[in-house]
Write an enzyme that holds these catalytic residues in place. Structure first.
Site, PDB file in Angstrom:
ATOM      1  N   HIS A 260       0.949  -0.996   0.024  1.00 44.14           N
ATOM      2  CA  HIS A 260       0.030   0.181   0.016  1.00 44.14           C
ATOM      3  C   HIS A 260       0.906   1.375  -0.055  1.00 44.14           C
ATOM      4  O   HIS A 260       1.806   1.276   0.502  1.00 44.14           O
ATOM      5  CB  HIS A 260      -1.098   0.005   1.413  1.00 44.14           C
ATOM      6  CG  HIS A 260      -2.184   1.125   0.831  1.00 44.14           C
ATOM      7  ND1 HIS A 260      -2.167   2.183   1.187  1.00 44.14           N
ATOM      8  CD2 HIS A 260      -3.550   0.599   0.585  1.00 44.14           C
ATOM      9  CE1 HIS A 260      -3.407   2.583   1.094  1.00 44.14           C
ATOM     10  NE2 HIS A 260      -3.959   1.801   0.636  1.00 44.14           N
ATOM     11  N   ASP A 314      -7.906  -5.713   0.194  1.00 36.54           N
ATOM     12  CA  ASP A 314      -8.352  -6.773  -0.725  1.00 36.54           C
ATOM     13  C   ASP A 314      -7.999  -8.038  -0.687  1.00 36.54           C
ATOM     14  O   ASP A 314      -8.573  -8.929  -1.302  1.00 36.54           O
ATOM     15  CB  ASP A 314      -7.766  -6.253  -2.354  1.00 36.54           C
ATOM     16  CG  ASP A 314      -8.384  -4.797  -2.734  1.00 36.54           C
ATOM     17  OD1 ASP A 314      -9.412  -4.719  -2.610  1.00 36.54           O
ATOM     18  OD2 ASP A 314      -7.362  -4.005  -3.050  1.00 36.54           O
TER      19      ASP A 314
HETATM   20  N1  COA Z   1       4.360  -7.918  -4.128  1.00 37.38           N
HETATM   21  C1  COA Z   1       5.538  -7.819  -4.037  1.00 37.38           C
HETATM   22  N2  COA Z   1       6.394  -6.672  -4.108  1.00 37.38           N
HETATM   23  C2  COA Z   1       5.643  -5.312  -3.863  1.00 37.38           C
HETATM   24  C3  COA Z   1       4.291  -5.582  -3.839  1.00 37.38           C
HETATM   25  C4  COA Z   1       3.315  -6.712  -3.825  1.00 37.38           C
HETATM   26  N3  COA Z   1       2.256  -6.729  -3.733  1.00 37.38           N
HETATM   27  N4  COA Z   1       3.915  -4.248  -3.602  1.00 37.38           N
HETATM   28  C5  COA Z   1       4.877  -3.333  -3.317  1.00 37.38           C
HETATM   29  N5  COA Z   1       5.994  -4.270  -3.671  1.00 37.38           N
HETATM   30  C6  COA Z   1       7.444  -3.983  -3.782  1.00 37.38           C
HETATM   31  C7  COA Z   1       7.682  -3.201  -4.984  1.00 37.38           C
HETATM   32  O1  COA Z   1       8.181  -4.143  -6.103  1.00 37.38           O
HETATM   33  C8  COA Z   1       8.654  -2.373  -4.770  1.00 37.38           C
HETATM   34  O2  COA Z   1      10.024  -2.839  -4.330  1.00 37.38           O
HETATM   35  P1  COA Z   1      11.356  -2.337  -4.845  1.00 37.38           P
HETATM   36  O3  COA Z   1      11.630  -1.357  -4.249  1.00 37.38           O
HETATM   37  O4  COA Z   1      12.369  -3.368  -4.451  1.00 37.38           O
HETATM   38  O5  COA Z   1      11.286  -2.018  -6.465  1.00 37.38           O
HETATM   39  C9  COA Z   1       8.381  -1.705  -3.442  1.00 37.38           C
HETATM   40  O6  COA Z   1       7.674  -2.778  -2.837  1.00 37.38           O
HETATM   41  C10 COA Z   1       7.398  -0.511  -3.557  1.00 37.38           C
HETATM   42  O7  COA Z   1       6.343  -0.757  -4.409  1.00 37.38           O
HETATM   43  P2  COA Z   1       5.878   0.174  -5.361  1.00 37.38           P
HETATM   44  O8  COA Z   1       4.785  -0.345  -6.426  1.00 37.38           O
HETATM   45  O9  COA Z   1       6.560   1.367  -5.909  1.00 37.38           O
HETATM   46  O10 COA Z   1       5.020   1.125  -4.296  1.00 37.38           O
HETATM   47  P3  COA Z   1       3.499   2.070  -4.491  1.00 37.38           P
HETATM   48  O11 COA Z   1       3.405   2.914  -3.416  1.00 37.38           O
HETATM   49  O12 COA Z   1       3.602   2.547  -5.867  1.00 37.38           O
HETATM   50  O13 COA Z   1       2.354   1.204  -4.963  1.00 37.38           O
HETATM   51  C11 COA Z   1       0.583  -0.380  -4.694  1.00 37.38           C
HETATM   52  C12 COA Z   1       1.228   0.558  -4.044  1.00 37.38           C
HETATM   53  C13 COA Z   1      -0.691  -0.803  -3.815  1.00 37.38           C
HETATM   54  C14 COA Z   1       0.136  -0.037  -6.187  1.00 37.38           C
HETATM   55  C15 COA Z   1       1.555  -1.730  -4.889  1.00 37.38           C
HETATM   56  O14 COA Z   1       1.806  -2.207  -3.355  1.00 37.38           O
HETATM   57  C16 COA Z   1       0.701  -2.929  -5.470  1.00 37.38           C
HETATM   58  O15 COA Z   1       0.922  -3.160  -6.646  1.00 37.38           O
HETATM   59  N6  COA Z   1       0.191  -3.685  -4.642  1.00 37.38           N
HETATM   60  C17 COA Z   1      -0.707  -4.889  -5.159  1.00 37.38           C
HETATM   61  C18 COA Z   1      -1.981  -4.389  -5.902  1.00 37.38           C
HETATM   62  C19 COA Z   1      -2.747  -4.269  -4.737  1.00 37.38           C
HETATM   63  O16 COA Z   1      -3.062  -4.981  -3.924  1.00 37.38           O
HETATM   64  N7  COA Z   1      -3.153  -3.160  -4.824  1.00 37.38           N
HETATM   65  C20 COA Z   1      -4.617  -2.685  -4.190  1.00 37.38           C
HETATM   66  C21 COA Z   1      -4.144  -1.729  -3.181  1.00 37.38           C
HETATM   67  S1  COA Z   1      -5.417  -1.449  -1.752  1.00 37.38           S
END
Ligand code: COA
Length: 377
Positions: A260, A314
């Protein structure tokens, strides 16, 4: 050349709001000063809707008035039903919801009235209509009869009744009501921001909610609950979880329902949904989906805890909906049926103190180029 700045508007404050507060480090979620655990345990979704729109919990007469207004809005315009019947029956329900919400704007004589009174009325109408559209679509695509909503019942009861055409039991209604409370608002999440951006151009409330629905659809936002269910269905059985997770890790893929932007602790909503999912599974005599979800958490959590990645809202909602017999592609529309309350609360706040959102970008493209005629390229 400028230094690279944080992307995705991370940590950028774009509005003052008195609706919702999140403490991402402690894993706390607060609506209008009330902790989410307190509301999920004690309130009804209708009370929470009133709270988010108006700032205070309703009195008995205010709540009765709201229930009457919601009941009055629970009818399906004939034109809209005809429109739904024209859509391909395999259409994504979130697409259908956005089309239907935009269409409702064409049928509402107050659609372009941006006064607080008209916008409050539209907020109530949409809160009653989104569950109708979601469940009606389910019947339209299956060629089954659409059950008539019951004016003396709650939104949670009506959703389950209209979906299944059978009276839901008390535990299912209470659980679904709490699910709606848990999803009702979440500060400036992507869809709420998108709603506020649309409203800030002084476009109308139906258009802003349509923007929000389209934004919620994506798997990084509301669509994650469906992606979690897809993962569980691919895993199939609890004993396959370990192998599946090893492959996911080897492929460097994200686990949906984890992570998140704001929470760096377990999402408080996930904790509540975890208990609900377990209890629903026990009552239905089908604990497999819950057990698989927990096994994924047990394997994945230690791998990513150092990065502050934990289950989000979720993660456990998927297995809870599955045992409630809800089709997978209606999971995200359920999110919308609840979040419409938060979107519209934010829209009322936005219209009351509006300024256009218009950020800037760092230009990193070419400069000083001259047009060359087509023949010489
Ligand atoms: N599984 C594995 N790794 C994850 C992850 C996940 N669900 N979510 C984040 N990470 C890792 C990323 O790969 C990244 O790693 P790095 O720094 O080594 O490259 C780091 O955590 C930061 O992730 P990032 O995607 O840049 O964070 P964000 O704040 O932009 O994204 C979300 C937040 C929610 C989009 C992201 O956590 C995600 O894609 N989660 C899965 C989708 C989901 O469940 N969404 C519902 C949110 S309520």
């Amino acid at each position: 050349m400028s230094d690279k700045k944080p992307s995705g508007l991370q940590d950028v404050v774009v509005a003052q709001s008195s609706i919702c507060y999140i403490d991402g480090q402690r894993g706390q979620l607060v609506y209008r000063g009330y902790d989410i655990d307190d509301l999920a345990e004690n309130a009804s979704f209708e009370e929470v809707a009133w709270l988010l729109w108006n700032g205070n919990l309703p009195t008995q007469s205010e709540l009765s008035g709201l229930q009457q207004d919601l009941a009055a809005a629970m009818h399906f315009p004939k034109h809209l039903l005809e429109l739904l019947k024209e859509l391909p029956f395999d259409a994504n329900p979130m697409r259908v919801l956005s089309i239907a919400t935009a269409a409702l704007g064409t049928l509402d004589p107050d659609a372009d009235d941006l006064s607080p009174e008209a916008n409050r009325k539209k907020a109530i109408n949409l809160t009653a209509q989104l569950p109708l559209i979601t469940t009606a679509w389910h019947h339209v695509r299956n060629g089954t009869e659409i059950p008539q909503p019951k004016a003396d019942k709650s939104l949670a009861y009506n959703f389950l009744w209209m979906l299944n055409g059978a009276p839901p039991d008390d535990y299912a209604v209470r659980t679904f009501d709490a699910v709606l409370i848990l999803h009702a608002d979440h500060e400036l999440n992507a869809s709420t921001f998108s709603a506020r951006v649309t409203a800030a151009t002084l476009s109308d409330l139906h258009s802003a909610v349509t923007s929000a629905i389209c934004t919620l659809k994506g798997p990084l936002h509301g669509g994650a609950n469906e992606a979690v269910m897809q993962m569980l269905q691919e895993i199939g059985e609890v004993e396959n979880v370990g192998r599946y997770m090893e492959k996911l890790r080897a492929d460097g893929k994200k686990v949906m329902g984890f992570g998140h932007r704001v929470y760096k602790a377990k999402d408080p909503r996930a904790k509540i949904l975890e208990k609900m999912s377990e209890e629903l599974g026990k009552r239905a005599g089908d604990t497999k989906w819950f057990e698989m979800t927990r096994a994924v958490e047990e394997i994945f959590q230690p791998q990513v805890a150092a990065k502050g990645i934990y289950p989000n809202v979720d993660f456990y909602s998927a297995s809870a909906y599955q045992v409630m017999g809800i089709p997978r592609d209606l999971f995200t529309p359920i999110f919308a049926c609840s979040r419409v309350v938060g979107w519209t609360a934010h829209l009322l706040e936005q219209y009351a103190n509006n300024r256009l959102f218009r950020p800037s970008s760092d230009y990193i493209g070419e400069t000083g180029r001259k047009y060359t005629p087509l023949a010489s390229r």
